[in-house]
Write a protein that holds these residues in place. Structure first.
Motif, PDB file in Angstrom:
ATOM      1  N   GLN A  62       5.391  14.065   0.518  1.00 34.86           N
ATOM      2  CA  GLN A  62       4.889  14.297   1.878  1.00 34.86           C
ATOM      3  C   GLN A  62       3.424  13.892   2.030  1.00 34.86           C
ATOM      4  OE1 GLN A  62       6.612  17.008   0.244  1.00 34.86           O
ATOM      5  NE2 GLN A  62       8.480  16.205   1.142  1.00 34.86           N
ATOM      6  N   GLY A  63       2.839  13.335   0.984  1.00 38.40           N
ATOM      7  CA  GLY A  63       1.447  12.924   1.039  1.00 38.40           C
ATOM      8  C   GLY A  63       0.468  14.061   0.820  1.00 38.40           C
ATOM      9  N   LEU A  64       0.957  15.156   0.269  1.00 36.44           N
ATOM     10  CA  LEU A  64       0.109  16.318   0.012  1.00 36.44           C
ATOM     11  C   LEU A  64      -0.384  16.317  -1.429  1.00 36.44           C
ATOM     12  CD1 LEU A  64       2.273  18.989   1.857  1.00 36.44           C
ATOM     13  CD2 LEU A  64       0.196  17.851   2.698  1.00 36.44           C
ATOM     14  N   PRO A  65      -1.542  16.926  -1.671  1.00 39.25           N
ATOM     15  CA  PRO A  65      -2.082  16.975  -3.034  1.00 39.25           C
ATOM     16  C   PRO A  65      -1.189  17.773  -3.982  1.00 39.25           C
ATOM     17  CG  PRO A  65      -3.730  17.645  -1.415  1.00 39.25           C
ATOM     18  CD  PRO A  65      -2.429  17.528  -0.688  1.00 39.25           C
ATOM     19  N   THR A  66      -1.189  17.357  -5.229  1.00 38.10           N
ATOM     20  CA  THR A  66      -0.489  18.057  -6.299  1.00 38.10           C
ATOM     21  C   THR A  66      -1.545  18.652  -7.239  1.00 38.10           C
ATOM     22  OG1 THR A  66      -0.455  16.134  -7.746  1.00 38.10           O
ATOM     23  CG2 THR A  66       1.390  16.362  -6.189  1.00 38.10           C
ATOM     24  N   PRO A  67      -1.152  19.457  -8.204  1.00 37.96           N
ATOM     25  CA  PRO A  67      -2.141  19.952  -9.174  1.00 37.96           C
ATOM     26  C   PRO A  67      -2.880  18.816  -9.889  1.00 37.96           C
ATOM     27  CG  PRO A  67      -0.156  21.254  -9.320  1.00 37.96           C
ATOM     28  CD  PRO A  67       0.146  20.109  -8.380  1.00 37.96           C
ATOM     29  N   LYS A  68      -2.187  17.706 -10.097  1.00 41.68           N
ATOM     30  CA  LYS A  68      -2.826  16.557 -10.736  1.00 41.68           C
ATOM     31  C   LYS A  68      -3.909  15.960  -9.818  1.00 41.68           C
ATOM     32  CE  LYS A  68      -1.447  12.692 -13.652  1.00 41.68           C
ATOM     33  NZ  LYS A  68      -0.334  11.884 -14.117  1.00 41.68           N
ATOM     34  N   SER A  69      -3.718  16.072  -8.502  1.00 44.28           N
ATOM     35  CA  SER A  69      -4.714  15.590  -7.539  1.00 44.28           C
ATOM     36  C   SER A  69      -6.043  16.306  -7.724  1.00 44.28           C
ATOM     37  CB  SER A  69      -4.238  15.802  -6.096  1.00 44.28           C
ATOM     38  OG  SER A  69      -3.021  15.161  -5.862  1.00 44.28           O
ATOM     39  N   THR A  70      -5.975  17.600  -7.967  1.00 42.45           N
ATOM     40  CA  THR A  70      -7.184  18.390  -8.183  1.00 42.45           C
ATOM     41  C   THR A  70      -7.907  17.921  -9.442  1.00 42.45           C
ATOM     42  OG1 THR A  70      -6.170  20.285  -7.103  1.00 42.45           O
ATOM     43  CG2 THR A  70      -8.081  20.732  -8.481  1.00 42.45           C
ATOM     44  N   ALA A  71      -7.153  17.624 -10.494  1.00 43.51           N
ATOM     45  CA  ALA A  71      -7.754  17.135 -11.736  1.00 43.51           C
ATOM     46  C   ALA A  71      -8.453  15.797 -11.507  1.00 43.51           C
ATOM     47  CB  ALA A  71      -6.682  16.999 -12.818  1.00 43.51           C
ATOM     48  N   VAL A  72      -7.830  14.916 -10.725  1.00 39.94           N
ATOM     49  CA  VAL A  72      -8.432  13.619 -10.415  1.00 39.94           C
ATOM     50  C   VAL A  72      -9.730  13.814  -9.627  1.00 39.94           C
ATOM     51  CG1 VAL A  72      -8.135  11.450  -9.159  1.00 39.94           C
ATOM     52  CG2 VAL A  72      -6.231  12.393 -10.451  1.00 39.94           C
ATOM     53  N   PHE A  73      -9.677  14.641  -8.584  1.00 37.13           N
ATOM     54  CA  PHE A  73     -10.864  14.906  -7.775  1.00 37.13           C
ATOM     55  C   PHE A  73     -12.004  15.432  -8.654  1.00 37.13           C
ATOM     56  CE2 PHE A  73     -13.542  17.897  -5.488  1.00 37.13           C
ATOM     57  CZ  PHE A  73     -14.024  17.099  -4.474  1.00 37.13           C
ATOM     58  N   ASN A  74     -11.699  16.393  -9.507  1.00 34.90           N
ATOM     59  CA  ASN A  74     -12.732  16.967 -10.368  1.00 34.90           C
ATOM     60  C   ASN A  74     -13.296  15.947 -11.342  1.00 34.90           C
ATOM     61  OD1 ASN A  74     -12.615  19.485  -9.155  1.00 34.90           O
ATOM     62  ND2 ASN A  74     -11.074  20.244 -10.585  1.00 34.90           N
ATOM     63  N   MET A  75     -12.442  15.060 -11.842  1.00 33.90           N
ATOM     64  CA  MET A  75     -12.905  14.030 -12.772  1.00 33.90           C
ATOM     65  C   MET A  75     -13.827  13.045 -12.057  1.00 33.90           C
ATOM     66  SD  MET A  75     -12.735  13.183 -15.973  1.00 33.90           S
ATOM     67  CE  MET A  75     -11.234  13.934 -16.600  1.00 33.90           C
ATOM     68  N   PHE A  76     -13.454  12.619 -10.851  1.00 33.31           N
ATOM     69  CA  PHE A  76     -14.297  11.686 -10.106  1.00 33.31           C
ATOM     70  C   PHE A  76     -15.626  12.338  -9.720  1.00 33.31           C
ATOM     71  CE2 PHE A  76     -10.494   8.969  -8.458  1.00 33.31           C
ATOM     72  CZ  PHE A  76     -10.324   8.461  -9.729  1.00 33.31           C
ATOM     73  N   LYS A  77     -15.594  13.623  -9.416  1.00 35.76           N
ATOM     74  CA  LYS A  77     -16.825  14.366  -9.116  1.00 35.76           C
ATOM     75  C   LYS A  77     -17.717  14.396 -10.356  1.00 35.76           C
ATOM     76  CE  LYS A  77     -18.319  18.975  -7.753  1.00 35.76           C
ATOM     77  NZ  LYS A  77     -17.853  20.334  -7.443  1.00 35.76           N
ATOM     78  N   HIS A  78     -17.126  14.626 -11.508  1.00 36.85           N
ATOM     79  CA  HIS A  78     -17.868  14.633 -12.772  1.00 36.85           C
ATOM     80  C   HIS A  78     -18.517  13.266 -13.012  1.00 36.85           C
ATOM     81  CE1 HIS A  78     -18.870  15.287 -16.977  1.00 36.85           C
ATOM     82  NE2 HIS A  78     -18.137  14.236 -17.300  1.00 36.85           N
ATOM     83  N   LEU A  79     -17.755  12.203 -12.801  1.00 35.75           N
ATOM     84  CA  LEU A  79     -18.298  10.852 -12.982  1.00 35.75           C
ATOM     85  C   LEU A  79     -19.483  10.610 -12.059  1.00 35.75           C
ATOM     86  CD1 LEU A  79     -15.041   8.716 -13.226  1.00 35.75           C
ATOM     87  CD2 LEU A  79     -16.585   9.331 -15.099  1.00 35.75           C
ATOM     88  N   ALA A  80     -19.348  11.010 -10.799  1.00 30.63           N
ATOM     89  CA  ALA A  80     -20.432  10.820  -9.832  1.00 30.63           C
ATOM     90  C   ALA A  80     -21.692  11.540 -10.291  1.00 30.63           C
ATOM     91  CB  ALA A  80     -20.010  11.312  -8.450  1.00 30.63           C
ATOM     92  N   HIS A  81     -21.525  12.748 -10.760  1.00 31.83           N
ATOM     93  CA  HIS A  81     -22.668  13.546 -11.202  1.00 31.83           C
ATOM     94  C   HIS A  81     -23.352  12.911 -12.412  1.00 31.83           C
ATOM     95  CE1 HIS A  81     -25.126  17.055 -12.002  1.00 31.83           C
ATOM     96  NE2 HIS A  81     -24.695  17.024 -13.247  1.00 31.83           N
ATOM     97  N   VAL A  82     -22.569  12.544 -13.410  1.00 35.58           N
ATOM     98  CA  VAL A  82     -23.118  12.019 -14.657  1.00 35.58           C
ATOM     99  C   VAL A  82     -23.671  10.600 -14.499  1.00 35.58           C
ATOM    100  CG1 VAL A  82     -22.489  11.309 -17.008  1.00 35.58           C
ATOM    101  CG2 VAL A  82     -21.686  13.492 -16.102  1.00 35.58           C
ATOM    102  N   LEU A  83     -22.909   9.735 -13.842  1.00 33.72           N
ATOM    103  CA  LEU A  83     -23.281   8.317 -13.811  1.00 33.72           C
ATOM    104  C   LEU A  83     -24.276   7.957 -12.716  1.00 33.72           C
ATOM    105  CD1 LEU A  83     -19.828   6.774 -14.752  1.00 33.72           C
ATOM    106  CD2 LEU A  83     -21.824   7.153 -16.226  1.00 33.72           C
ATOM    107  N   SER A  84     -24.346   8.736 -11.640  1.00 32.35           N
ATOM    108  CA  SER A  84     -25.315   8.445 -10.575  1.00 32.35           C
ATOM    109  C   SER A  84     -26.744   8.626 -11.064  1.00 32.35           C
ATOM    110  CB  SER A  84     -25.070   9.334  -9.357  1.00 32.35           C
ATOM    111  OG  SER A  84     -23.847   9.011  -8.740  1.00 32.35           O
TER     112      SER A  84
END
Length: 83
Positions: A54-76
């Motif tokens: 249905q195009g809704l987030p799954t538990p794996k979606s949350t893990a992806v979001f958190n990982m991309f947030k981590h990358l932004a914080h560390v690499l920026s």
């Protein structure tokens, strides 16, 4: 701190980001950064978000979001895009 920010090409940064993802303790198979942009000095990573039928987030979606947030914080703090 901004004196240490280095210019980097998009593809090179994606290689670095994906190495961080694969070596992270919260890594889940299939997570990878496929693109990156820079907005106001912040690197914004994107990739597959693993939505359900249905195009809704799954538990794996949350893990992806958190990982991309981590990358932004560390690499920026280290890099700025050259392209």
């Amino acid at each position: 701190m901004h004196d240490t920010i280095q210019p980097i090409a998009r593809q090179s940064l994606l290689i670095v980001a994906n190495e961080i993802i694969q070596n992270h303790e919260d890594y889940i198979q299939g997570i990878s950064a496929t693109d990156v942009t820079e907005r106001n000095g912040v690197l914004v990573f994107s990739g597959e978000y693993f939505l359900d039928e249905q195009g809704l987030p799954t538990p794996k979606s949350t893990a992806v979001f958190n990982m991309f947030k981590h990358l932004a914080h560390v690499l920026s703090e280290k890099y700025t895009l050259t392209d």
